[in-house]
Write an enzyme that holds these catalytic residues in place. Structure first.
Site, PDB file in Angstrom:
ATOM      1  N   VAL A 111       0.864  -1.189   0.000  1.00 55.62           N
ATOM      2  CA  VAL A 111       0.000   0.000   0.000  1.00 55.62           C
ATOM      3  C   VAL A 111       0.898   1.237   0.000  1.00 55.62           C
ATOM      4  O   VAL A 111       1.805   1.372   0.825  1.00 55.62           O
ATOM      5  CB  VAL A 111      -0.954  -0.012   1.211  1.00 55.62           C
ATOM      6  CG1 VAL A 111      -1.720   1.296   1.306  1.00 55.62           C
ATOM      7  CG2 VAL A 111      -1.917  -1.195   1.100  1.00 55.62           C
ATOM      8  N   ALA A 134      -3.386  -3.523  10.025  1.00 54.98           N
ATOM      9  CA  ALA A 134      -2.957  -4.596  10.941  1.00 54.98           C
ATOM     10  C   ALA A 134      -1.544  -5.024  10.562  1.00 54.98           C
ATOM     11  O   ALA A 134      -1.316  -6.146  10.120  1.00 54.98           O
ATOM     12  CB  ALA A 134      -3.935  -5.770  10.868  1.00 54.98           C
ATOM     13  N   VAL A 135      -0.609  -4.079  10.725  1.00 55.78           N
ATOM     14  CA  VAL A 135       0.757  -4.330  10.261  1.00 55.78           C
ATOM     15  C   VAL A 135       1.712  -4.678  11.409  1.00 55.78           C
ATOM     16  O   VAL A 135       2.924  -4.726  11.214  1.00 55.78           O
ATOM     17  CB  VAL A 135       1.304  -3.116   9.470  1.00 55.78           C
ATOM     18  CG1 VAL A 135       0.532  -2.912   8.187  1.00 55.78           C
ATOM     19  CG2 VAL A 135       1.265  -1.846  10.324  1.00 55.78           C
ATOM     20  N   HIS A 178     -10.429 -43.542  19.797  1.00 53.08           N
ATOM     21  CA  HIS A 178     -11.137 -43.552  18.518  1.00 53.08           C
ATOM     22  C   HIS A 178     -12.618 -43.285  18.759  1.00 53.08           C
ATOM     23  O   HIS A 178     -13.178 -43.843  19.696  1.00 53.08           O
ATOM     24  CB  HIS A 178     -10.959 -44.912  17.844  1.00 53.08           C
ATOM     25  CG  HIS A 178     -11.746 -45.030  16.566  1.00 53.08           C
ATOM     26  ND1 HIS A 178     -11.332 -44.417  15.404  1.00 53.08           N
ATOM     27  CD2 HIS A 178     -12.913 -45.661  16.298  1.00 53.08           C
ATOM     28  CE1 HIS A 178     -12.214 -44.685  14.452  1.00 53.08           C
ATOM     29  NE2 HIS A 178     -13.191 -45.434  14.978  1.00 53.08           N
TER      30      HIS A 178
END
Ligand SMILES: Cc1cc2nc3c(=O)[nH]c(=O)nc-3n(C[C@H](O)[C@H](O)[C@H](O)COP(=O)(O)OP(=O)(O)OC[C@H]3O[C@@H](n4cnc5c(N)ncnc54)[C@H](O)[C@@H]3O)c2cc1C
Length: 480
Positions: A247, A278-279, A453
């Site tokens: 960006v 949100a870096v 299981h």
């Protein structure tokens, strides 16, 4: 006269409040200074409880139920008619969960005889702590002289000049947890943990989500096989993840935000209703230390500590997001407890090699220990085993066949080095690998165990068997 404390903790996040509680258990007189106001009230619990782990998981849960009710029930013969989401009810539920937990921490502190000092703490020269209450009246500032101090002031989101947060069109993670409507179009800058989780929340509720990631690789810190499959699964769900997309500028106009970006050398732009930045996060030490406090900071603003979280000043510890290492709540908690135990003369330590990473998308992504690539980089000859949930009975019965379990082991010694899971319950399952790593297990140890299981955990057993070409529910050419 100010109250005498053995320990003053600055910051009431998961690192700080756990440290305070452990110290109180050991008989120390403790104060925890926390300045946070959340929803108009003083609030304990830090980023994690107020604007991090807990509210994000509340929204992930609501949005998962909404999506699952729409798409996963017909196959069971269940019809629901029209399904709709009332965002304000969802947000009110989130707030209730947060308040229950932050109130719970306040009660825990009280029950342990810890004083919650509501306001700001600052470390001064000579290990003194200046406490300034939230509601300041004359002479209210106190100087405390404890024997020990723990700095636990946490972290804040990183801002980038090309996308300044205005809390309207452009928000950080805190703003993205509080949208009052589902944005029709949503941009997210950063395909890290927070970007993927918050992007998933709003995509499930109906947003068209584009995630911009400047790097050309997806989840570079994860095992390559895990990252590759995660990208495939999230893309199939509709998250438009654009790699190598940097960006370069944003423009807010008429309630919309235009994102300009460069993808693989080509300039492009796209308009969104909202944009989440949100870096990453950075350590928060604003106003925490006087110039002569005697605490060293690293170039990146972390408080410098040793393996045991001791700072450069005797009797002062620093923990959590404020210091090196992954910015994770469980890491902060363990460091808080370790610091107190060390203070008390106990030989506690945090094993940084077994800190678990989880991304709470659906399916979840989780790992512990070394990836195949990291092990090879260390010069270790590795062997690996992988087993898909697509042939696990329980996963199929639950309609959750995506993902796999992968083990990485030392080919020479058989020692387990890492576990990597993509699956509906990966965040819980990965603890089996963490325990195995802590006990220095071999792959054979896991192979010799009996798993119930039908459970998802049978895939753990099969993946361990697969390391030596012995998985039962897969055709394997290797034989041992
Ligand atoms: C959206 C989001 C989702 C997340 N999800 C997860 C997750 O799922 N799992 C996970 O492990 N981690 C997650 N995290 C990260 C996690 O929240 C942090 O790693 C964790 O909160 C760090 O704890 P801490 O105690 O170091 O600091 P914080 O939680 O940041 O707490 C520090 C506190 O100190 C207070 N403070 C600061 N300075 C002072 C001062 N001078 N005086 C008084 N008080 C002060 C602050 O008000 C703050 O409340 C998430 C973060 C975000 C933003």
């Amino acid at each position: 006269m100010a109250q005498q404390y053995d320990l003053v903790v600055i910051g009431g996040g998961p690192g700080g409040y756990e440290a305070a509680i452990r110290a109180a258990q050991l008989g120390y007189k403790v104060a925890c200074i926390e300045k946070r106001i959340h929803n108009g009230k003083p609030s304990m619990g830090g980023t994690c409880l107020n604007v991090g782990c807990i509210p994000s998981k509340a929204l992930l849960d609501s949005s998962h139920r909404y999506e699952s009710t729409q798409h996963d029930l017909q196959v069971h013969g269940i019809s629901t008619g029209d399904v709709s989401i009332d965002v304000s009810t969802m947000q009110a539920r989130k707030t209730k969960v947060v308040e229950q937990l932050t109130g719970g921490v306040a009660q825990l502190l009280k029950g342990n005889g810890i004083d919650w000092l509501q306001g700001t703490g600052k470390l001064l020269a000579g290990k003194k702590v200046e406490f300034t209450p939230l509601e300041l009246t004359a002479n209210d500032v106190q100087i405390l002289e404890p024997k020990y101090v723990i700095l636990a002031s946490g972290s804040v989101p990183v801002n980038i000049p090309v996308a300044p947060v205005d809390e309207d069109s452009i928000v950080d993670s805190t703003g993205a947890l509080a949208f009052e409507q589902v944005p029709q179009t949503l941009g997210v800058i950063g395909a890290g943990v927070i970007g993927l989780e918050l992007g998933s929340v709003w995509r499930r509720l109906g947003s068209d989500v584009v995630v911009f990631e400047a790097l050309d690789s997806f989840l570079p810190m994860a095992d390559k096989a895990l990252a590759k499959e995660t990208l495939k699964v999230l893309t199939k769900q509709g998250l438009d993840i654009r790699l190598n997309a940097k960006v370069t500028a944003t423009e807010c106009k008429d309630g919309k935000v235009t994102v300009k970006y460069n993808q693989a050398g080509e300039d492009k732009e796209q308009v969104f209703d909202k944009l989440i930045v949100a870096v990453g996060r950075k350590p928060y030490a604003e106003g925490l230390l006087s110039d002569d406090a005697g605490i060293k900071l690293t170039e990146r603003g972390f408080v410098e500590v040793d393996e045991q979280c001791k700072t450069s000043l005797d009797g002062v510890y620093a923990i959590g997001d404020l210091v090196r290492g992954p910015m994770l709540a469980h890491k902060a908690m363990e460091e808080g407890v370790m610091a107190v135990e060390r203070m008390h003369g106990h030989a506690a330590q945090v094993n940084y090699d077994t800190i678990i990473s989880v991304i709470y998308t659906f399916p979840e992504v989780a790992w512990v220990g070394l990836s195949e690539e990291a092990a090879k980089e260390k010069g270790i000859e590795v062997k690996t085993g992988q087993f898909p949930f697509a042939v696990n009975g329980r996963a199929l019965a639950a309609g959750e066949p995506a993902g796999f379990v992968k083990f990485v082991a030392d080919a020479k010694t058989d020692r387990l080095l890492g576990m990597h899971v993509l699956g509906s319950n990966a965040g819980d399952m990965v603890h089996q690998g963490m325990i195995a790593l802590e006990f220095v297990s071999s792959v054979e140890d896991l192979q010799l165990m009996t798993f119930a299981h039908p459970t998802l955990s049978e895939a753990v057993h099969e993946a361990a068997l697969a390391v030596d070409g012995r998985a039962i529910h897969a055709i394997q050419r290797k034989r041992k």
